[in-house]
Design an enzyme around this catalytic site. Structure first.
Site, PDB file in Angstrom:
ATOM      1  N   HIS A   1     137.039 -20.855  67.726  1.00 30.65           N
ATOM      2  CA  HIS A   1     137.369 -19.726  68.604  1.00 30.65           C
ATOM      3  C   HIS A   1     136.184 -19.418  69.522  1.00 30.65           C
ATOM      4  O   HIS A   1     136.344 -19.307  70.741  1.00 30.65           O
ATOM      5  CB  HIS A   1     137.729 -18.517  67.731  1.00 30.65           C
ATOM      6  CG  HIS A   1     138.078 -17.270  68.473  1.00 30.65           C
ATOM      7  ND1 HIS A   1     139.362 -16.788  68.557  1.00 30.65           N
ATOM      8  CD2 HIS A   1     137.311 -16.393  69.156  1.00 30.65           C
ATOM      9  CE1 HIS A   1     139.365 -15.671  69.264  1.00 30.65           C
ATOM     10  NE2 HIS A   1     138.127 -15.406  69.639  1.00 30.65           N
ATOM     11  N   GLU A   2     134.994 -19.306  68.964  1.00 31.35           N
ATOM     12  CA  GLU A   2     133.823 -18.959  69.775  1.00 31.35           C
ATOM     13  C   GLU A   2     133.454 -20.091  70.734  1.00 31.35           C
ATOM     14  O   GLU A   2     133.062 -19.843  71.873  1.00 31.35           O
ATOM     15  CB  GLU A   2     132.635 -18.588  68.881  1.00 31.35           C
ATOM     16  CG  GLU A   2     132.892 -17.400  67.939  1.00 31.35           C
ATOM     17  CD  GLU A   2     133.444 -16.159  68.623  1.00 31.35           C
ATOM     18  OE1 GLU A   2     133.264 -15.997  69.838  1.00 31.35           O
ATOM     19  OE2 GLU A   2     134.095 -15.346  67.923  1.00 31.35           O
TER      20      GLU A   2
ATOM     21  N   HIS B   1     135.742 -19.916  73.733  1.00 30.32           N
ATOM     22  CA  HIS B   1     135.306 -18.933  74.737  1.00 30.32           C
ATOM     23  C   HIS B   1     134.265 -19.573  75.652  1.00 30.32           C
ATOM     24  O   HIS B   1     134.322 -19.441  76.871  1.00 30.32           O
ATOM     25  CB  HIS B   1     134.685 -17.706  74.064  1.00 30.32           C
ATOM     26  CG  HIS B   1     135.688 -16.701  73.561  1.00 30.32           C
ATOM     27  ND1 HIS B   1     136.792 -16.327  74.278  1.00 30.32           N
ATOM     28  CD2 HIS B   1     135.720 -15.975  72.412  1.00 30.32           C
ATOM     29  CE1 HIS B   1     137.479 -15.414  73.588  1.00 30.32           C
ATOM     30  NE2 HIS B   1     136.852 -15.182  72.448  1.00 30.32           N
TER      31      HIS B   1
ATOM     32  N   HIS C   1     141.211 -14.719  75.366  1.00 29.63           N
ATOM     33  CA  HIS C   1     142.173 -14.500  74.280  1.00 29.63           C
ATOM     34  C   HIS C   1     143.584 -14.743  74.811  1.00 29.63           C
ATOM     35  O   HIS C   1     143.898 -14.366  75.948  1.00 29.63           O
ATOM     36  CB  HIS C   1     142.031 -13.081  73.736  1.00 29.63           C
ATOM     37  CG  HIS C   1     140.741 -12.896  72.997  1.00 29.63           C
ATOM     38  ND1 HIS C   1     139.928 -11.816  73.184  1.00 29.63           N
ATOM     39  CD2 HIS C   1     140.131 -13.685  72.079  1.00 29.63           C
ATOM     40  CE1 HIS C   1     138.863 -11.953  72.401  1.00 29.63           C
ATOM     41  NE2 HIS C   1     138.962 -13.067  71.727  1.00 29.63           N
TER      42      HIS C   1
ATOM     43  N   TYR D   1     144.745 -12.731  68.956  1.00 24.87           N
ATOM     44  CA  TYR D   1     144.451 -11.678  67.971  1.00 24.87           C
ATOM     45  C   TYR D   1     145.505 -11.749  66.860  1.00 24.87           C
ATOM     46  O   TYR D   1     146.620 -12.242  67.075  1.00 24.87           O
ATOM     47  CB  TYR D   1     144.599 -10.293  68.592  1.00 24.87           C
ATOM     48  CG  TYR D   1     143.443  -9.737  69.399  1.00 24.87           C
ATOM     49  CD1 TYR D   1     142.286 -10.451  69.654  1.00 24.87           C
ATOM     50  CD2 TYR D   1     143.540  -8.442  69.921  1.00 24.87           C
ATOM     51  CE1 TYR D   1     141.251  -9.893  70.408  1.00 24.87           C
ATOM     52  CE2 TYR D   1     142.518  -7.876  70.671  1.00 24.87           C
ATOM     53  CZ  TYR D   1     141.383  -8.609  70.921  1.00 24.87           C
ATOM     54  OH  TYR D   1     140.391  -8.045  71.661  1.00 24.87           O
TER      55      TYR D   1
HETATM   56 ZN    ZN Z   1     137.386 -13.991  70.886  1.00 29.26          ZN
END
Ligand code: ZN
Length: 394
Positions: A157-158, A161, A167, A214
């Site tokens: 996930h990081e 980014h 997101h 999320y």
């Molecule tokens: Zn995030």
């Protein structure tokens, strides 16, 4: 069970109860959404973060992050230099490498140790799990804290980014797919649900199971009330647990112009086959399948196998790896011809199958099925003994 022991006028009754106790594996934690894990850790972070884990950019307008993509080499590979915090121990380094290996197997993104490159990722155990959005210039921190962020999905996930992905629910078209329940989001958290009107959706579908989504209860101010509800079908599962989804991979490949043929198979069982099977496969293709079951050892069984024969199988071949990348140990080396290979069992829940063909002569290809393997005995029994004695009166 009950055991009676009698000797003379003394009678002893032994009672034994066995109950199944919860297994000591981190099942509950595994079931938690990636984003919940991130937020739990970032609660105590002193870093100012937007949307829970993004370091704000100096210029906020660059949402369509075209200038902040990482450059592609002439061979089509996007090499992203990185440095690792010396504070990481061997197991942390392995965890980060495993998360990176899936990008390398499935996309044209390669994370490479930094030599002297100007722009690079400094992956550090800072306070929390967070990252910048896209390439910022110079050394940019991706925080993967030792205690709390060391999960494949969280690391991916990081890193995503840093590759330039927002997101998933921030997409311009999100209102067609989810309903944001503003009443359960406290005013200071509402900007975290901002929609980016000019997000680059890459003409690919909205992905409820993106590693970038999320969870349903993210930032909820009321226990049991979801903040993000899928529409029209509320029962669709949102959020992610295991790692990148097929659409996450497709989006990376599209944003970075990767020509890759890759598929993630993440069901408990399933099948794979060469393109066009049982008709002939094409020349000059290279496809991989990452089998990622939820737990246990993956086993693979071929039902059909018919590939061009070359010396050492240097032409067309199937090769199988014990893990999620081509640098993982080899389970089945380059195999060609028409003999059906034996079944293969991986040492974990991950297996990578590679199918490569050259420019000469095709055949019908292969078909195989996979399963998560036999259930290992994880149950723990806790036994209690009770003793009752009864002295008979004589
Ligand atoms: Zn995030």
């Amino acid at each position: 069970g009950m055991i009676h022991i009698s000797s003379g006028n003394e009678k002893v009754i032994l009672l034994c109860f066995c109950t199944e106790s919860p297994s000591p594996t981190e099942t509950d934690e595994e079931d938690e959404d990636i984003f919940n894990k991130i937020l739990k850790v970032n609660k105590d972070s002193s870093q100012f973060l937007q949307e829970g884990d993004i370091v704000p950019r100096r210029s906020r307008s660059a949402i369509n992050c075209r200038q902040c993509n990482w450059p592609q080499s002439s061979d089509g590979i996007v090499r992203i230099p990185y440095e690792l915090d010396p504070a990481y121990e061997e197991s942390h380094v392995k965890g980060i490498h495993d998360a990176m290996a899936e990008f390398e197997a499935l996309t044209c993104i390669n994370f490479v140790k930094r030599k002297a490159e100007r722009d690079y990722l400094s992956i550090r155990s800072a306070d929390g799990c967070w990252s910048n959005y896209g390439r910022v210039g110079g050394g940019q921190t991706v925080s993967v804290m030792k205690g709390g962020c060391m999960w494949k999905g969280v690391i991916q996930h990081e890193l995503e980014h840093a590759l330039g992905f927002l997101h998933e629910h921030s997409r311009s078209d999100r209102d067609k797919h989810v309903k944001i329940m503003w009443e359960y989001i406290s005013p200071p958290d509402r900007p975290d649900f901002k929609k980016f009107e000019n997000s680059n959706n890459l003409d690919l579908p909205y992905d409820y199971s993106s590693v970038m989504h999320y969870g349903p209860y993210t930032f909820s101010n009321t226990t049991g009330k979801a903040t993000i509800v899928p529409i029209p079908d509320r029962s669709v599962h949102i959020g992610q647990r295991q790692g990148m989804s097929n659409l996450d991979v497709a989006k990376i490949n599209k944003l970075y112009n990767c020509s890759r043929c890759s598929t993630i198979l993440d069901g408990p069982s399933g099948s794979l086959r060469s393109a066009n099977y049982p008709r002939n496969y094409s020349d000059n293709t290279n496809c991989v399948w990452l089998i990622r079951t939820r737990s246990r050892k993956v086993s693979l069984h071929f039902q059909a196998f018919q590939l061009q024969i070359t010396k050492g199988c240097q032409g067309d071949y199937v090769k199988v790896y014990d893990g999620s990348s081509k640098s993982s140990p080899v389970l089945m080396d380059k195999t060609c011809g028409s003999k059906i290979p034996n079944g293969i069992v991986a040492s974990s829940n991950l297996m990578l199958v590679e199918f490569t063909t050259d420019g000469a002569q095709t055949a019908s290809g292969f078909q195989a099925t996979f399963t998560a393997g036999k259930k290992e005995k994880l149950r723990n029994y806790v036994c209690y003994f009770a003793v009752s004695t009864n002295i008979k009166q004589s």
